[in-house]
Motif scaffolding. Structure first.
Motif, PDB file in Angstrom:
ATOM      1  N   GLY A   1       0.953  -1.323  -0.063  1.00  0.00           N
ATOM      2  CA  GLY A   1       0.049   0.043  -0.104  1.00  0.00           C
ATOM      3  C   GLY A   1       0.914   1.239   0.137  1.00  0.00           C
ATOM      4  O   GLY A   1       1.751   1.329   0.802  1.00  0.00           O
ATOM      5  N   ASN A   2       0.347   2.213  -0.538  1.00  0.00           N
ATOM      6  CA  ASN A   2       1.228   3.531  -0.625  1.00  0.00           C
ATOM      7  C   ASN A   2       0.193   4.725  -0.430  1.00  0.00           C
ATOM      8  O   ASN A   2      -0.971   4.363   0.044  1.00  0.00           O
ATOM      9  N   PHE A   3       0.745   5.848  -0.582  1.00  0.00           N
ATOM     10  CA  PHE A   3      -0.313   6.995  -0.349  1.00  0.00           C
ATOM     11  C   PHE A   3      -1.285   6.852  -0.996  1.00  0.00           C
ATOM     12  O   PHE A   3      -2.438   7.464  -0.800  1.00  0.00           O
ATOM     13  N   ASP A   4      -1.234   6.810  -2.464  1.00  0.00           N
ATOM     14  CA  ASP A   4      -2.276   7.032  -3.235  1.00  0.00           C
ATOM     15  C   ASP A   4      -3.263   5.861  -3.224  1.00  0.00           C
ATOM     16  O   ASP A   4      -4.464   5.944  -3.208  1.00  0.00           O
ATOM     17  N   ARG A   5      -2.752   4.518  -3.104  1.00  0.00           N
ATOM     18  CA  ARG A   5      -3.574   3.264  -2.822  1.00  0.00           C
ATOM     19  C   ARG A   5      -3.265   2.693  -1.622  1.00  0.00           C
ATOM     20  O   ARG A   5      -2.305   1.645  -1.523  1.00  0.00           O
TER      21      ARG A   5
ATOM     22  N   ASP B   1       1.766   1.480   3.909  1.00  0.00           N
ATOM     23  CA  ASP B   1       2.980   0.975   3.667  1.00  0.00           C
ATOM     24  C   ASP B   1       4.269   1.589   3.733  1.00  0.00           C
ATOM     25  O   ASP B   1       5.328   1.093   4.382  1.00  0.00           O
ATOM     26  N   GLU B   2       4.362   2.727   3.049  1.00  0.00           N
ATOM     27  CA  GLU B   2       5.513   3.447   2.822  1.00  0.00           C
ATOM     28  C   GLU B   2       6.062   4.095   4.254  1.00  0.00           C
ATOM     29  O   GLU B   2       7.131   4.056   4.374  1.00  0.00           O
ATOM     30  N   ASN B   3       5.197   4.355   4.982  1.00  0.00           N
ATOM     31  CA  ASN B   3       5.483   5.060   6.273  1.00  0.00           C
ATOM     32  C   ASN B   3       4.914   4.332   7.487  1.00  0.00           C
ATOM     33  O   ASN B   3       5.371   4.386   8.616  1.00  0.00           O
ATOM     34  N   ASN B   4       4.595   2.948   6.989  1.00  0.00           N
ATOM     35  CA  ASN B   4       4.075   1.968   8.244  1.00  0.00           C
ATOM     36  C   ASN B   4       3.324   2.499   9.297  1.00  0.00           C
ATOM     37  O   ASN B   4       3.442   2.502  10.375  1.00  0.00           O
ATOM     38  N   HIS B   5       2.221   3.323   8.829  1.00  0.00           N
ATOM     39  CA  HIS B   5       1.117   4.200   9.407  1.00  0.00           C
ATOM     40  C   HIS B   5      -0.251   3.541   9.139  1.00  0.00           C
ATOM     41  O   HIS B   5      -0.517   3.437   7.987  1.00  0.00           O
ATOM     42  N   VAL B   6      -0.903   3.476  10.150  1.00  0.00           N
ATOM     43  CA  VAL B   6      -2.472   2.864  10.164  1.00  0.00           C
ATOM     44  C   VAL B   6      -3.184   4.268  10.077  1.00  0.00           C
ATOM     45  O   VAL B   6      -2.906   5.008  11.041  1.00  0.00           O
ATOM     46  N   MET B   7      -3.681   4.570   8.780  1.00  0.00           N
ATOM     47  CA  MET B   7      -4.423   5.756   8.730  1.00  0.00           C
ATOM     48  C   MET B   7      -5.873   5.769   9.349  1.00  0.00           C
ATOM     49  O   MET B   7      -6.190   6.747   9.827  1.00  0.00           O
ATOM     50  N   ILE B   8      -6.561   4.757   9.205  1.00  0.00           N
ATOM     51  CA  ILE B   8      -8.021   4.540   9.415  1.00  0.00           C
ATOM     52  C   ILE B   8      -8.089   3.092   9.878  1.00  0.00           C
ATOM     53  O   ILE B   8      -7.759   2.120   9.489  1.00  0.00           O
ATOM     54  N   SER B   9      -9.010   2.814  11.293  1.00  0.00           N
ATOM     55  CA  SER B   9      -9.337   1.575  11.355  1.00  0.00           C
ATOM     56  C   SER B   9     -10.770   1.495  11.942  1.00  0.00           C
ATOM     57  O   SER B   9     -11.397   2.525  12.222  1.00  0.00           O
ATOM     58  N   SER B  10     -11.222   0.386  11.773  1.00  0.00           N
ATOM     59  CA  SER B  10     -12.639   0.001  12.065  1.00  0.00           C
ATOM     60  C   SER B  10     -12.747  -1.322  12.571  1.00  0.00           C
ATOM     61  O   SER B  10     -12.128  -2.275  12.051  1.00  0.00           O
TER      62      SER B  10
ATOM     63  N   ARG C   1      -3.539   0.012   1.812  1.00  0.00           N
ATOM     64  CA  ARG C   1      -3.749  -1.420   1.747  1.00  0.00           C
ATOM     65  C   ARG C   1      -4.822  -1.487   2.910  1.00  0.00           C
ATOM     66  O   ARG C   1      -4.956  -0.978   3.957  1.00  0.00           O
ATOM     67  N   LEU C   2      -5.917  -2.212   2.331  1.00  0.00           N
ATOM     68  CA  LEU C   2      -7.122  -2.389   3.279  1.00  0.00           C
ATOM     69  C   LEU C   2      -6.880  -3.850   3.845  1.00  0.00           C
ATOM     70  O   LEU C   2      -7.167  -4.802   3.223  1.00  0.00           O
ATOM     71  N   TYR C   3      -6.462  -3.927   5.210  1.00  0.00           N
ATOM     72  CA  TYR C   3      -5.984  -5.189   5.684  1.00  0.00           C
ATOM     73  C   TYR C   3      -7.386  -5.677   6.629  1.00  0.00           C
ATOM     74  O   TYR C   3      -7.851  -4.655   7.402  1.00  0.00           O
TER      75      TYR C   3
END
Length: 120
Positions: free
Chosen positions: A22-26, A45-54, A28-30
């Motif tokens: 996953g990158n900034f444009d697309r 995955d570029e920053n190893n950052h969870v942007m959103i979770s549910s 990854r939905l895990y």
């Protein structure tokens, strides 16, 4: 016996992660499914950052009086996740189901997320 099984699962997941990035444009939905709950995360995955979770652990979903291990609860998680993504202007994602088959609760979550605006 259990250690061998766990190592095989970890190896399969490692092989999948080589192909899915996953990158900034697309991002990854895990999707992770346990016996009682289902969790979904949007990961860069570029920053190893969870942007959103549910997940079914959230108050929004727990207040619906649903059994958390059903397809209806998974559909609700997909809907809430898609709404959170709209607020952050995320429309395209890469779907990562881990080592689980695309069936049942994982399929229900994915289809609900698609119906509510995510593209994958």
């Amino acid at each position: 016996m259990k250690i061998l099984h766990k190592n095989k699962i970890q190896q399969r997941h490692k092989n999948i992660r080589k192909k899915i990035k996953g990158n900034f444009d697309r991002p990854r939905l895990y999707v992770f499914r346990s016996n009682q709950h289902i969790y979904a995360q949007i990961i860069n995955d570029e920053n190893n950052h969870v942007m959103i979770s549910s997940s079914t652990v959230e108050e929004i979903i727990k207040n619906q009086n649903l059994n958390c291990s059903t397809c209806k609860a998974a559909q609700l998680v997909g809907k809430v996740l898609a709404e959170k993504c709209k607020k952050k202007n995320i429309s395209k994602v890469v779907f990562d189901r881990g080592v689980r088959p695309y069936h049942g609760r994982i399929k229900a979550l994915a289809e609900s997320a698609r119906e509510n605006g995510l593209i994958f």
